[in-house]
Every structure is written in C-alpha cells, then in structure tokens.
Design a protein around this motif. Structure first.
Motif, PDB file in Angstrom:
ATOM      1  N   TYR A 206       0.832  -1.197   0.000  1.00 59.79           N
ATOM      2  CA  TYR A 206       0.000   0.000   0.000  1.00 59.79           C
ATOM      3  C   TYR A 206       0.869   1.252   0.000  1.00 59.79           C
ATOM      4  CZ  TYR A 206      -3.411   3.535   1.089  1.00 59.79           C
ATOM      5  OH  TYR A 206      -4.190   4.667   1.031  1.00 59.79           O
ATOM      6  N   ASP A 207       0.559   2.138  -0.914  1.00 61.38           N
ATOM      7  CA  ASP A 207       1.241   3.432  -1.016  1.00 61.38           C
ATOM      8  C   ASP A 207       2.756   3.289  -1.167  1.00 61.38           C
ATOM      9  OD1 ASP A 207       1.197   6.202  -1.167  1.00 61.38           O
ATOM     10  OD2 ASP A 207       1.404   6.479   0.991  1.00 61.38           O
ATOM     11  N   GLY A 208       3.164   2.188  -1.752  1.00 64.20           N
ATOM     12  CA  GLY A 208       4.574   1.978  -2.048  1.00 64.20           C
ATOM     13  C   GLY A 208       5.454   1.658  -0.859  1.00 64.20           C
ATOM     14  N   LYS A 209       4.855   1.508   0.342  1.00 64.09           N
ATOM     15  CA  LYS A 209       5.731   1.300   1.501  1.00 64.09           C
ATOM     16  C   LYS A 209       5.215   0.338   2.564  1.00 64.09           C
ATOM     17  CE  LYS A 209       4.034   5.708   3.391  1.00 64.09           C
ATOM     18  NZ  LYS A 209       4.439   7.042   3.891  1.00 64.09           N
ATOM     19  N   TYR A 210       3.919   0.013   2.571  1.00 63.53           N
ATOM     20  CA  TYR A 210       3.397  -0.871   3.604  1.00 63.53           C
ATOM     21  C   TYR A 210       3.038  -2.239   3.021  1.00 63.53           C
ATOM     22  CZ  TYR A 210       2.927   3.425   6.330  1.00 63.53           C
ATOM     23  OH  TYR A 210       3.178   4.608   6.984  1.00 63.53           O
ATOM     24  N   LEU A 211       3.677  -3.288   3.534  1.00 62.95           N
ATOM     25  CA  LEU A 211       3.329  -4.650   3.147  1.00 62.95           C
ATOM     26  C   LEU A 211       2.052  -5.033   3.883  1.00 62.95           C
ATOM     27  CD1 LEU A 211       3.784  -7.461   1.929  1.00 62.95           C
ATOM     28  CD2 LEU A 211       5.344  -7.935   3.845  1.00 62.95           C
ATOM     29  N   CYS A 212       1.011  -5.352   3.135  1.00 64.13           N
ATOM     30  CA  CYS A 212      -0.299  -5.610   3.733  1.00 64.13           C
ATOM     31  C   CYS A 212      -0.817  -7.002   3.389  1.00 64.13           C
ATOM     32  CB  CYS A 212      -1.317  -4.573   3.249  1.00 64.13           C
ATOM     33  SG  CYS A 212      -0.900  -2.866   3.630  1.00 64.13           S
ATOM     34  N   TYR A 213      -1.547  -7.572   4.322  1.00 64.28           N
ATOM     35  CA  TYR A 213      -2.275  -8.819   4.095  1.00 64.28           C
ATOM     36  C   TYR A 213      -3.715  -8.605   4.533  1.00 64.28           C
ATOM     37  CZ  TYR A 213       2.305 -11.101   3.838  1.00 64.28           C
ATOM     38  OH  TYR A 213       3.589 -11.461   3.490  1.00 64.28           O
ATOM     39  N   ARG A 214      -4.634  -9.123   3.735  1.00 65.70           N
ATOM     40  CA  ARG A 214      -6.046  -9.059   4.088  1.00 65.70           C
ATOM     41  C   ARG A 214      -6.577 -10.464   4.290  1.00 65.70           C
ATOM     42  NH1 ARG A 214      -9.740 -10.443   1.134  1.00 65.70           N
ATOM     43  NH2 ARG A 214      -8.704 -10.041  -0.866  1.00 65.70           N
ATOM     44  N   ILE A 215      -7.206 -10.690   5.449  1.00 63.86           N
ATOM     45  CA  ILE A 215      -7.842 -11.978   5.722  1.00 63.86           C
ATOM     46  C   ILE A 215      -9.253 -11.718   6.261  1.00 63.86           C
ATOM     47  CG2 ILE A 215      -5.669 -13.172   6.235  1.00 63.86           C
ATOM     48  CD1 ILE A 215      -6.473 -12.932   9.238  1.00 63.86           C
ATOM     49  N   GLN A 216     -10.013 -12.777   6.400  1.00 61.19           N
ATOM     50  CA  GLN A 216     -11.312 -12.652   7.052  1.00 61.19           C
ATOM     51  C   GLN A 216     -11.099 -12.436   8.551  1.00 61.19           C
ATOM     52  OE1 GLN A 216     -14.300 -12.601   5.624  1.00 61.19           O
ATOM     53  NE2 GLN A 216     -13.487 -12.936   3.575  1.00 61.19           N
ATOM     54  N   HIS A 217     -12.108 -11.918   9.216  1.00 65.06           N
ATOM     55  CA  HIS A 217     -12.010 -11.799  10.665  1.00 65.06           C
ATOM     56  C   HIS A 217     -11.758 -13.192  11.237  1.00 65.06           C
ATOM     57  CE1 HIS A 217     -13.184 -11.161  14.857  1.00 65.06           C
ATOM     58  NE2 HIS A 217     -12.985  -9.873  14.646  1.00 65.06           N
ATOM     59  N   PRO A 218     -10.816 -13.342  12.165  1.00 65.32           N
ATOM     60  CA  PRO A 218     -10.433 -14.676  12.661  1.00 65.32           C
ATOM     61  C   PRO A 218     -11.564 -15.507  13.236  1.00 65.32           C
ATOM     62  CG  PRO A 218      -8.788 -13.072  13.267  1.00 65.32           C
ATOM     63  CD  PRO A 218      -9.924 -12.289  12.677  1.00 65.32           C
ATOM     64  N   SER A 219     -12.630 -14.890  13.744  1.00 71.33           N
ATOM     65  CA  SER A 219     -13.713 -15.667  14.326  1.00 71.33           C
ATOM     66  C   SER A 219     -14.853 -15.914  13.341  1.00 71.33           C
ATOM     67  CB  SER A 219     -14.258 -14.962  15.574  1.00 71.33           C
ATOM     68  OG  SER A 219     -14.779 -13.694  15.242  1.00 71.33           O
ATOM     69  N   THR A 220     -14.596 -15.690  12.056  1.00 72.04           N
ATOM     70  CA  THR A 220     -15.642 -15.909  11.063  1.00 72.04           C
ATOM     71  C   THR A 220     -16.126 -17.356  11.084  1.00 72.04           C
ATOM     72  OG1 THR A 220     -16.224 -15.659   8.732  1.00 72.04           O
ATOM     73  CG2 THR A 220     -14.016 -16.466   9.202  1.00 72.04           C
ATOM     74  N   ILE A 221     -17.413 -17.531  10.900  1.00 73.13           N
ATOM     75  CA  ILE A 221     -18.001 -18.877  10.903  1.00 73.13           C
ATOM     76  C   ILE A 221     -18.154 -19.390   9.477  1.00 73.13           C
ATOM     77  CG2 ILE A 221     -20.049 -20.225  11.498  1.00 73.13           C
ATOM     78  CD1 ILE A 221     -20.500 -18.331  13.843  1.00 73.13           C
ATOM     79  N   ARG A 222     -18.588 -18.509   8.572  1.00 74.90           N
ATOM     80  CA  ARG A 222     -18.772 -18.901   7.180  1.00 74.90           C
ATOM     81  C   ARG A 222     -17.412 -19.254   6.556  1.00 74.90           C
ATOM     82  NH1 ARG A 222     -21.741 -14.553   3.655  1.00 74.90           N
ATOM     83  NH2 ARG A 222     -23.318 -15.001   5.244  1.00 74.90           N
TER      84      ARG A 222
END
Length: 241
Positions: A206-222
């Motif tokens: 993100y913005d050339g400087k932040y390494l990001c990971y996106r996951i589901q909320h850890p307590s997701t049931i689906r």
C-alpha cells in the motif's frame, strides 16, 4: 526513536474536534446511554522501537469496550485511560493459553508466537462499537467512521509498521477501501495456486511502503475451514523473531 507523547498529542487534536457526548458518560446527552462503547485507542508496547518485527493488526470493532474514570472527566484523562486499557488488555491476551479456537486473539497470539509481541500493535478499523456490535448500523456511523479513519491514519503514520494485517471481515471491505484506496495497491498477490481463495487471503503493497495482508475476521463462521487455511498460510509468511 519516536516519542509516544507525539501520538498522544495527535489523538487529542483529533478528538478535540468531536462532541464531548461521544466520550463523557456523565454528559447530559451521552452517546453511551444509547449504546456507544468506550473509545478504543492503540497503545505502544514498551519495546516497540527496538523490536525486530513491527506488525499492526487492524481488527473490526470494540464490542463492549468501556472506559471508566475514577475522577472528573477531561478529554485528556479519558484518552489516557483508553490507552492504558488497550495496553493492559492486550498484554493480558498475549499471556492467555494457546488453543485451537478461532477467536480474534487466538490469531493475535499466533502472530506474536511467530513474529514476537514486542512490535505488535492492536488497532481497530472502527474506534467505537454500537450496542456491543459493529457500529455500521448506528445513526452516528458517519461520525464514528470519520473519527476512526483519522485515528487510524495517525497510528499508521506514527508506528510505521513493516506489516499491516487487515482482519476486518468482508462486511467492512467497502469502508476499508475508503481509507485504503485500491488505486494505491501494488504487487498484489493471491494464493489460489495453493487452493486459498483471494477473498480469504490477499497480499499487496500500500502506497509503495506498507506490506499488507487481508484476511477474514479470525472468528468468522462462514467458510471456517477455508479461513483457517488462509490464516495458517499467513502465519507462515510472516517474519520470524
């Protein structure tokens, strides 16, 4: 090395623009009486600036997070109590037994075990909850969102994490993208070749400087099994202590 007092001053600058009824539970028109939680503010770990790995985990909302003052209200006292509560609570969570459950802090403990807790920052996309749930349905949501985004920007600017993990859940995607505009994403990568859907785990800069990971909320049931596989993969990608 930065001084945490600088972030406290920025917190106060942001919060001073907000009506006192959002914070002061004794206020005649206190939003607390309607269902608003206490304010959630990230704290600084004692050894943050010497930590090998600086990782920020951005959760969803604050549930029944409440701030109680033993003295007459001032915004600064309230802010300091919120920071203290975040710090003591998160330290307690780091000491909890490791289990195979899927709560949010089972995930934060797993991150700490892999990358260390000294540089771990616990934030939320939204700084308030509404009736112990997401604030999205609150009639004050536009204000909550604005306050939250200003605070989160200040936290990222101050802490300068090497990794940001968004663990907000899919219902918050549209709001996360308001703050973190996809046009500033680069080097995006999914893990579909490992049978992990892009909706479960996605990596980007993100913005050339932040390494990001996106996951589901850890307590997701689906999609519980798929979400577990994604979290396991993410932990494997994080730096070791």
């Amino acid at each position: 090395m930065k001084n945490f007092n600088d972030l406290k001053k920025e917190y106060l600058r942001i919060l001073a623009k907000v009506d006192e009824s959002f914070f002061n539970t004794a206020h005649e028109y206190s939003k607390f009486k309607e269902g608003l939680s206490g304010l959630f503010l990230a704290s600084e770990p004692d050894l943050y600036w010497s930590a090998k790995n600086k990782i920020m985990i951005v959760g969803a909302e604050t549930r029944d997070w409440n701030i109680k003052l033993d003295q007459q209200y001032t915004l600064e006292k309230y802010m300091l109590r919120s920071i203290e509560k975040n710090k003591s609570f998160f330290q307690k969570m780091m000491l909890e037994a490791r289990t195979k459950k899927i709560t949010f802090h089972d995930f934060t403990r797993a991150v700490a075990d892999k990358s260390g807790s000294e540089g771990l920052i616990y934030c939320n996309l939204f700084c308030f909850a509404w009736k112990e749930k997401s604030p999205i349905k609150s009639k004050y949501f536009d204000q909550i969102k604005s306050i939250s985004f200003d605070l989160l920007k200040a936290q990222i600017d101050y802490f300068e994490p090497s990794v940001i993990i968004f663990a907000n859940g899919s219902q918050n995607t549209v709001y996360r993208r308001e703050l973190f505009d996809p046009k500033f994403y680069s080097e995006g990568k999914d893990y579909s070749e490992e049978n992990i859907d892009k909706n479960q785990l996605y990596k980007f800069i993100y913005d050339g400087k932040y390494l990001c990971y996106r996951i589901q909320h850890p307590s997701t049931i689906r999609g519980k099994r798929a979400a577990f596989a994604a979290r396991k993969k993410l932990i494997s990608l994080l730096p070791e202590v």
